[in-house]
Design an enzyme around this catalytic site. Structure first.
Site, PDB file in Angstrom:
ATOM      1  N   HIS A  62       0.877  -1.180   0.000  1.00 50.85           N
ATOM      2  CA  HIS A  62       0.000   0.000   0.000  1.00 50.85           C
ATOM      3  C   HIS A  62       0.913   1.229   0.000  1.00 50.85           C
ATOM      4  O   HIS A  62       2.038   1.164   0.521  1.00 50.85           O
ATOM      5  CB  HIS A  62      -0.823  -0.048   1.284  1.00 50.85           C
ATOM      6  CG  HIS A  62      -1.903   0.978   1.409  1.00 50.85           C
ATOM      7  ND1 HIS A  62      -1.645   2.281   1.754  1.00 50.85           N
ATOM      8  CD2 HIS A  62      -3.245   0.896   1.257  1.00 50.85           C
ATOM      9  CE1 HIS A  62      -2.776   2.956   1.812  1.00 50.85           C
ATOM     10  NE2 HIS A  62      -3.768   2.135   1.514  1.00 50.85           N
TER      11      HIS A  62
ATOM     12  N   CYS B 238      -4.756   2.505  -3.604  1.00 49.87           N
ATOM     13  CA  CYS B 238      -3.501   2.992  -3.006  1.00 49.87           C
ATOM     14  C   CYS B 238      -2.367   1.999  -3.218  1.00 49.87           C
ATOM     15  O   CYS B 238      -1.511   1.824  -2.328  1.00 49.87           O
ATOM     16  CB  CYS B 238      -3.659   3.297  -1.519  1.00 49.87           C
ATOM     17  SG  CYS B 238      -4.853   4.566  -1.197  1.00 49.87           S
TER      18      CYS B 238
HETATM   19  N1  PLP Z   1      -1.736  -0.740   4.542  1.00 52.47           N
HETATM   20  C1  PLP Z   1      -2.694  -1.492   4.006  1.00 52.47           C
HETATM   21  C2  PLP Z   1      -2.374  -2.888   3.567  1.00 52.47           C
HETATM   22  C3  PLP Z   1      -3.974  -0.961   3.846  1.00 52.47           C
HETATM   23  O1  PLP Z   1      -4.929  -1.714   3.291  1.00 52.47           O
HETATM   24  C4  PLP Z   1      -4.228   0.357   4.276  1.00 52.47           C
HETATM   25  C5  PLP Z   1      -5.549   0.958   4.077  1.00 52.47           C
HETATM   26  O2  PLP Z   1      -6.311   0.598   3.233  1.00 52.47           O
HETATM   27  C6  PLP Z   1      -3.191   1.077   4.851  1.00 52.47           C
HETATM   28  C7  PLP Z   1      -1.956   0.499   4.975  1.00 52.47           C
HETATM   29  C8  PLP Z   1      -3.385   2.467   5.338  1.00 52.47           C
HETATM   30  O3  PLP Z   1      -4.226   2.494   6.419  1.00 52.47           O
HETATM   31  P1  PLP Z   1      -4.662   3.895   7.049  1.00 52.47           P
HETATM   32  O4  PLP Z   1      -5.386   4.620   5.954  1.00 52.47           O
HETATM   33  O5  PLP Z   1      -5.565   3.540   8.166  1.00 52.47           O
HETATM   34  O6  PLP Z   1      -3.434   4.599   7.441  1.00 52.47           O
END
Ligand code: PLP
Length: 396
Positions: A114, A354
């Site tokens: 992500h 993302c």
């Molecule tokens: N990492 C992963 C694998 C995610 O799916 C997400 C959010 O969709 C994030 C990080 C980021 O999370 P946050 O938006 O709560 O910081």
């Protein structure tokens, strides 16, 4: 698993007379009434700032806040609760660690990260990127060519938010530490902590980040777990109130863990709500949560296979993946799919989720993504399939 749907008030909401089919839990989960009630309890019974007051209400708030930390620590198998830092979200947890690194540090990331676990590292140095093998799984053999004596950190997701791929973290960590015992391993557990039992000590990793809002808890709260000796070495991330022991005109002595990293008034109600979410998940049992996820993912993989023109990404078997399925439908853009499904109150996500580097790597501009959680039923999946067939007719 017991029927949990009655605990989720939002599932009772009807829009234009139609029930809600919520298939976007990887973005954020719905909240059970127990969590909502607990947050409300803070605002209606013991609303006061934490750590500051010496009156009963403030002490009550502090106790509830710290209870939540203890619950989170137990939930992830941390040695002690002071290793649990409350942040705003997974992104902030990762940024906290990245902010302590040097520009010259060598960092390895996987192609399926992500942006939260990609962009912060990219700001530091040229990334070494671990590509995927067959079926969207990591080729473990490649790790040996990527990690060197110079590598400072491996940043890896435990579960991909697009492919659903589950990374064998314990195994990976062992290989990394064998090649370079000083190489740190940071795990993005945003899609793992809500869905399966995790144990940070068993994994053998150094840092783990995840978000409350994806695990039935309130938005605005994240967790960073780190090994005590490492957290002690890291400089504070932000400066200000409550993260100090002493402040003088010419110097400041910082507070001990975890407060060193929690400057200013935290999201008190949110943290207390997260404690209730952990209670709720523990009540269900993480084994049962994962079992349900495998069953529903299996059902969805088979159901989507029956829709002609659908291509799914990621490992073929549900046991190798989390509860997310990214797919394309031949000749129809993912955004059109999501928009048309919305007319029947079926909520899915469309785009790059993302994870643009992954989509570029797979040479697809966008995917549609359905994701599941404890309240997802076979009827929800059936509604998705009916919706997709309807969309195909529109585009015929
Ligand atoms: N990492 C992963 C694998 C995610 O799916 C997400 C959010 O969709 C994030 C990080 C980021 O999370 P946050 O938006 O709560 O910081």
């Amino acid at each position: 698993m017991i029927d949990v749907r009655r605990d989720f008030p939002q599932l009772r909401r009807r829009i234009k007379g139609k029930p809600l089919v919520y298939l976007d839990s990887a973005a954020t989960s719905l909240k059970p009434r127990q969590v909502i009630k607990k947050e409300q309890e803070y605002y209606t019974r013991y609303c006061a700032n934490v750590f500051r007051g010496i009156y009963r209400t403030s002490e009550e708030a502090t106790e509830e806040f710290e209870n939540a930390r203890t619950k989170v620590a137990a939930f992830i198998g941390a040695k002690e609760s002071s290793e649990v830092i409350f942040t705003r979200n997974t992104s902030e947890s990762i940024n906290l660690v990245a902010s302590s690194m040097k520009k010259t540090d060598e960092v390895v990331v996987t192609i399926m990260e992500h942006h939260s676990n990609f962009v912060p590292w990219q700001q530091l140095a040229k990334l070494k990127v671990w590509k995927l093998g067959e079926d969207g799984r990591l080729d473990i053999g490649e790790l040996e060519t990527l990690i060197t004596r110079k590598t400072r950190l491996l940043a890896i997701t435990a579960v991909s938010n697009v492919l659903g791929t589950i990374s064998p973290i314990r195994h990976i960590c062992r290989i990394v530490k064998k090649i370079n015992p000083n190489c740190l391993v940071l795990v993005d557990a945003a899609q793992a902590a809500p869905h399966m039992k995790i144990n940070v000590q068993d994994w053998g990793v150094d840092f783990v980040a995840f978000s409350s809002h994806k695990m039935l808890g309130p938005t605005g709260v994240g967790v960073l777990w780190g090994r005590r000796e490492l957290l002690e070495q890291l400089p504070p991330y932000q400066y200000g109130g409550e993260m100090i022991k002493e402040v003088h005109v010419d110097r400041t002595i910082f507070a001990d863990l975890p407060h060193k990293f929690e400057a200013g008034t935290p999201h008190i109600a949110g943290v207390i709500g997260l404690g209730a979410a952990v209670d709720y998940l523990q009540f269900l049992g993480m084994g049962a949560v994962r079992k349900h996820e495998i069953e529903i993912t299996d059902y969805a993989l088979n159901a989507l296979k029956s829709v002609k023109g659908v291509t799914m990404y990621g490992p073929p078997h549900s046991k190798d993946r989390g509860g997310v399925i990214a797919f394309t439908l031949k000749g129809i853009h993912a955004h059109d799919i999501a928009q048309l499904l919305d007319e029947d109150n079926v909520c899915i996500r469309a785009g790059h989720h993302c994870a643009m580097p992954l989509h570029e790597y797979l040479k697809i501009p966008a995917t549609a993504r359905a994701s599941f959680y404890v309240y997802t039923t076979r009827q929800d999946i059936d509604a998705l399939v009916i919706g997709l067939e309807k969309i195909k007719k529109i585009f015929q």
